[in-house]
Design a protein around this motif. Structure first.
Motif, PDB file in Angstrom:
ATOM      1  N   ILE A 147      92.485 -28.935  58.835  1.00 18.18           N
ATOM      2  CA  ILE A 147      92.711 -29.209  57.413  1.00 18.18           C
ATOM      3  C   ILE A 147      93.749 -30.310  57.247  1.00 18.18           C
ATOM      4  CG2 ILE A 147      93.595 -28.202  55.265  1.00 18.18           C
ATOM      5  CD1 ILE A 147      92.394 -25.507  56.284  1.00 18.18           C
ATOM      6  N   SER A 148      94.784 -30.294  58.075  1.00 20.47           N
ATOM      7  CA  SER A 148      95.802 -31.339  58.029  1.00 20.47           C
ATOM      8  C   SER A 148      95.194 -32.712  58.299  1.00 20.47           C
ATOM      9  CB  SER A 148      96.908 -31.060  59.044  1.00 20.47           C
ATOM     10  OG  SER A 148      97.606 -29.876  58.730  1.00 20.47           O
ATOM     11  N   ARG A 149      94.236 -32.748  59.212  1.00 20.69           N
ATOM     12  CA  ARG A 149      93.598 -34.030  59.529  1.00 20.69           C
ATOM     13  C   ARG A 149      92.849 -34.577  58.318  1.00 20.69           C
ATOM     14  NH1 ARG A 149      88.870 -36.007  61.708  1.00 20.69           N
ATOM     15  NH2 ARG A 149      87.928 -33.954  61.976  1.00 20.69           N
ATOM     16  N   TYR A 150      92.133 -33.689  57.606  1.00 21.04           N
ATOM     17  CA  TYR A 150      91.420 -34.129  56.407  1.00 21.04           C
ATOM     18  C   TYR A 150      92.396 -34.623  55.341  1.00 21.04           C
ATOM     19  CZ  TYR A 150      87.395 -31.660  58.413  1.00 21.04           C
ATOM     20  OH  TYR A 150      86.383 -31.236  59.226  1.00 21.04           O
ATOM     21  N   VAL A 151      93.526 -33.944  55.221  1.00 21.56           N
ATOM     22  CA  VAL A 151      94.535 -34.355  54.249  1.00 21.56           C
ATOM     23  C   VAL A 151      95.126 -35.706  54.632  1.00 21.56           C
ATOM     24  CG1 VAL A 151      96.822 -33.806  53.312  1.00 21.56           C
ATOM     25  CG2 VAL A 151      95.104 -31.999  53.527  1.00 21.56           C
ATOM     26  N   GLU A 152      95.461 -35.873  55.917  1.00 19.61           N
ATOM     27  CA  GLU A 152      96.088 -37.102  56.377  1.00 19.61           C
ATOM     28  C   GLU A 152      95.139 -38.292  56.320  1.00 19.61           C
ATOM     29  OE1 GLU A 152      97.658 -36.068  60.177  1.00 19.61           O
ATOM     30  OE2 GLU A 152      99.183 -34.721  59.328  1.00 19.61           O
ATOM     31  N   GLU A 153      93.831 -38.023  56.414  1.00 19.11           N
ATOM     32  CA  GLU A 153      92.856 -39.103  56.261  1.00 19.11           C
ATOM     33  C   GLU A 153      92.900 -39.712  54.864  1.00 19.11           C
ATOM     34  OE1 GLU A 153      89.123 -37.379  57.292  1.00 19.11           O
ATOM     35  OE2 GLU A 153      89.445 -37.547  59.458  1.00 19.11           O
ATOM     36  N   ASN A 154      93.470 -38.961  53.926  1.00 15.35           N
ATOM     37  CA  ASN A 154      93.616 -39.446  52.558  1.00 15.35           C
ATOM     38  C   ASN A 154      95.065 -39.835  52.251  1.00 15.35           C
ATOM     39  OD1 ASN A 154      90.904 -39.003  51.003  1.00 15.35           O
ATOM     40  ND2 ASN A 154      91.154 -37.172  52.259  1.00 15.35           N
ATOM     41  N   ASN A 155      95.789 -40.208  53.296  1.00 15.64           N
ATOM     42  CA  ASN A 155      97.156 -40.734  53.171  1.00 15.64           C
ATOM     43  C   ASN A 155      98.119 -39.741  52.524  1.00 15.64           C
ATOM     44  OD1 ASN A 155      96.369 -43.342  54.227  1.00 15.64           O
ATOM     45  ND2 ASN A 155      95.446 -43.757  52.226  1.00 15.64           N
ATOM     46  N   ALA A 156      98.022 -38.489  52.931  1.00 12.74           N
ATOM     47  CA  ALA A 156      98.926 -37.458  52.423  1.00 12.74           C
ATOM     48  C   ALA A 156      99.315 -36.538  53.573  1.00 12.74           C
ATOM     49  CB  ALA A 156      98.273 -36.660  51.300  1.00 12.74           C
ATOM     50  N   LYS A 157     100.301 -35.685  53.324  1.00  9.00           N
ATOM     51  CA  LYS A 157     100.737 -34.722  54.337  1.00  9.00           C
ATOM     52  C   LYS A 157     100.949 -33.352  53.694  1.00  9.00           C
ATOM     53  CE  LYS A 157     102.960 -37.932  57.535  1.00  9.00           C
ATOM     54  NZ  LYS A 157     101.951 -37.682  58.587  1.00  9.00           N
ATOM     55  N   ILE A 158     100.785 -32.306  54.505  1.00  8.21           N
ATOM     56  CA  ILE A 158     101.061 -30.941  54.065  1.00  8.21           C
ATOM     57  C   ILE A 158     102.553 -30.691  54.238  1.00  8.21           C
ATOM     58  CG2 ILE A 158     100.666 -28.502  54.515  1.00  8.21           C
ATOM     59  CD1 ILE A 158      97.850 -29.256  55.490  1.00  8.21           C
ATOM     60  N   VAL A 159     103.229 -30.336  53.147  1.00  3.31           N
ATOM     61  CA  VAL A 159     104.655 -30.056  53.168  1.00  3.31           C
ATOM     62  C   VAL A 159     104.910 -28.583  53.467  1.00  3.31           C
ATOM     63  CG1 VAL A 159     106.774 -30.056  51.778  1.00  3.31           C
ATOM     64  CG2 VAL A 159     105.121 -31.923  51.553  1.00  3.31           C
ATOM     65  N   ASN A 160     104.034 -27.707  52.961  1.00  4.67           N
ATOM     66  CA  ASN A 160     104.225 -26.275  53.120  1.00  4.67           C
ATOM     67  C   ASN A 160     102.874 -25.592  53.036  1.00  4.67           C
ATOM     68  OD1 ASN A 160     105.505 -23.798  53.369  1.00  4.67           O
ATOM     69  ND2 ASN A 160     107.087 -24.298  51.872  1.00  4.67           N
ATOM     70  N   ALA A 161     102.756 -24.404  53.620  1.00  2.90           N
ATOM     71  CA  ALA A 161     101.480 -23.682  53.610  1.00  2.90           C
ATOM     72  C   ALA A 161     101.730 -22.180  53.651  1.00  2.90           C
ATOM     73  CB  ALA A 161     100.620 -24.098  54.803  1.00  2.90           C
ATOM     74  N   HIS A 162     100.920 -21.438  52.882  1.00  2.00           N
ATOM     75  CA  HIS A 162     100.935 -19.976  52.890  1.00  2.00           C
ATOM     76  C   HIS A 162      99.509 -19.479  53.112  1.00  2.00           C
ATOM     77  CE1 HIS A 162     105.027 -19.161  51.419  1.00  2.00           C
ATOM     78  NE2 HIS A 162     104.867 -20.169  50.597  1.00  2.00           N
ATOM     79  N   THR A 163      99.335 -18.459  53.922  1.00  2.00           N
ATOM     80  CA  THR A 163      98.032 -17.807  54.047  1.00  2.00           C
ATOM     81  C   THR A 163      98.199 -16.331  53.705  1.00  2.00           C
ATOM     82  OG1 THR A 163      98.365 -17.348  56.412  1.00  2.00           O
ATOM     83  CG2 THR A 163      97.188 -19.382  55.826  1.00  2.00           C
ATOM     84  N   VAL A 164      97.227 -15.803  52.957  1.00  2.00           N
ATOM     85  CA  VAL A 164      97.199 -14.377  52.623  1.00  2.00           C
ATOM     86  C   VAL A 164      95.756 -13.913  52.683  1.00  2.00           C
ATOM     87  CG1 VAL A 164      99.238 -14.420  51.137  1.00  2.00           C
ATOM     88  CG2 VAL A 164      96.984 -14.849  50.152  1.00  2.00           C
ATOM     89  N   PRO A 165      95.520 -12.623  52.947  1.00  2.00           N
ATOM     90  CA  PRO A 165      94.150 -12.101  52.928  1.00  2.00           C
ATOM     91  C   PRO A 165      93.560 -12.200  51.528  1.00  2.00           C
ATOM     92  CG  PRO A 165      95.655 -10.570  54.012  1.00  2.00           C
ATOM     93  CD  PRO A 165      96.505 -11.601  53.348  1.00  2.00           C
ATOM     94  N   ASP A 166      92.263 -12.452  51.467  1.00  2.00           N
ATOM     95  CA  ASP A 166      91.564 -12.431  50.185  1.00  2.00           C
ATOM     96  C   ASP A 166      91.441 -10.981  49.732  1.00  2.00           C
ATOM     97  OD1 ASP A 166      89.377 -12.359  48.211  1.00  2.00           O
ATOM     98  OD2 ASP A 166      89.109 -14.455  48.737  1.00  2.00           O
ATOM     99  N   GLU A 167      91.849 -10.720  48.484  1.00  2.00           N
ATOM    100  CA  GLU A 167      91.861  -9.340  48.002  1.00  2.00           C
ATOM    101  C   GLU A 167      90.464  -8.768  47.807  1.00  2.00           C
ATOM    102  OE1 GLU A 167      93.993 -10.290  44.580  1.00  2.00           O
ATOM    103  OE2 GLU A 167      95.958 -10.237  45.526  1.00  2.00           O
ATOM    104  N   LEU A 168      89.457  -9.639  47.671  1.00  2.00           N
ATOM    105  CA  LEU A 168      88.100  -9.185  47.396  1.00  2.00           C
ATOM    106  C   LEU A 168      87.216  -9.141  48.639  1.00  2.00           C
ATOM    107  CD1 LEU A 168      87.458 -11.130  44.057  1.00  2.00           C
ATOM    108  CD2 LEU A 168      88.320  -8.793  44.372  1.00  2.00           C
ATOM    109  N   ASP A 169      87.670  -9.761  49.716  1.00  2.00           N
ATOM    110  CA  ASP A 169      86.840  -9.846  50.921  1.00  2.00           C
ATOM    111  C   ASP A 169      87.749  -9.824  52.147  1.00  2.00           C
ATOM    112  OD1 ASP A 169      85.205 -10.519  53.067  1.00  2.00           O
ATOM    113  OD2 ASP A 169      84.033 -11.965  51.938  1.00  2.00           O
ATOM    114  N   PRO A 170      87.710  -8.761  52.936  1.00  2.00           N
ATOM    115  CA  PRO A 170      88.617  -8.650  54.090  1.00  2.00           C
ATOM    116  C   PRO A 170      88.357  -9.678  55.178  1.00  2.00           C
ATOM    117  CG  PRO A 170      86.983  -6.896  54.131  1.00  2.00           C
ATOM    118  CD  PRO A 170      86.818  -7.584  52.811  1.00  2.00           C
ATOM    119  N   TYR A 171      87.210 -10.367  55.103  1.00  2.00           N
ATOM    120  CA  TYR A 171      86.880 -11.355  56.130  1.00  2.00           C
ATOM    121  C   TYR A 171      87.245 -12.775  55.708  1.00  2.00           C
ATOM    122  CZ  TYR A 171      84.261  -7.439  58.009  1.00  2.00           C
ATOM    123  OH  TYR A 171      83.913  -6.200  58.499  1.00  2.00           O
TER     124      TYR A 171
END
Length: 225
Positions: A147-171
């Motif tokens: 995902i970072s590569r796709y972002v950087e291809e558009n001349n941007a960078k990821i400053v911060n990231a959070h991941t959490v489980p989807d409440e509606l789908d455990p997968y």
């Protein structure tokens, strides 16, 4: 990084109203606390939000809030829900704040959009200081480096990231990204082209689509910025 939950962001300065309070009191409190909505309770149970529009349509200062038909009964979050759900609900319903209730619908408090965005970083809610993208994906498809590569291809960078489980789908998971650019249109288009579902985005002025600019301008109005 620990996920920021609704219960961590409760705003203790914004009080609820009671059904036995008058419309005049509701109007004064909306003005005093500089918000467009306030929660209304019956005992400890959440009954809905009273809004400026409600008071404009049926303004008798001596009438009681219990006499009004309140909206936004379902626009609530649980204490253990992630802060991005607060932002999504607020934007979907054009609200400045979202009530927090427990499993019995007992009122816990409110989270404001400003507080929720600020939880993602001290500059998250300021125009010109970067954007936020929320993605939904199958857990097996998660690769921050990709995902970072796709972002950087558009001349941007990821400053911060959070991941959490989807409440509606455990997968599935939800990934919230803070970027160093306000210009999200091309980044979003790239991510969607590679199969990522963008469920929310918040950015400042720049080279953005008309729809995205309208949503952002609306968000600023809700925040009274």
């Amino acid at each position: 990084m620990q996920a920021m939950l609704a219960e961590d962001l409760l705003n203790e300065m914004i009080p609820p109203l009671k059904g036995t309070d008058s419309l005049g009191k509701a109007a004064r409190w909306l003005d005093e606390f500089r918000v467009g909505q306030l929660p209304v309770l019956a005992e400890r149970q959440y009954r809905g939000l009273v809004t400026e529009a409600d008071l404009a349509d049926a303004y008798d200062p001596d009438a009681l809030l219990s006499e009004l038909t309140l909206g936004f009964r379902e626009a609530v979050v649980r204490p253990d829900q992630h802060f991005f759900r607060v932002v999504e609900l607020a934007v979907e319903n054009k609200l400045q704040l979202v009530p927090v209730v427990d499993d019995d619908d007992a009122y816990v408090g409110v989270v404001t959009v400003a507080d929720a965005l600020a939880a993602f970083g001290p500059q998250a809610s300021a125009p010109g200081q970067g954007g936020i993208i929320v993605l939904s994906m199958a857990e097996r498809d998660y690769s921050l480096s990709q995902i970072s590569r796709y972002v950087e291809e558009n001349n941007a960078k990821i400053v911060n990231a959070h991941t959490v489980p989807d409440e509606l789908d455990p997968y599935r998971i939800r990934l919230t990204l803070k970027l160093n650019t306000d210009n999200l249109a091309r980044i979003v288009a790239t991510l969607e082209r590679f199969g990522y579902a963008v469920t929310a985005q918040f950015s400042g002025p720049g080279e953005v689509s008309e729809d995205e600019q309208e949503r952002y301008d609306g968000l600023l109005r809700y925040l009274s910025v």
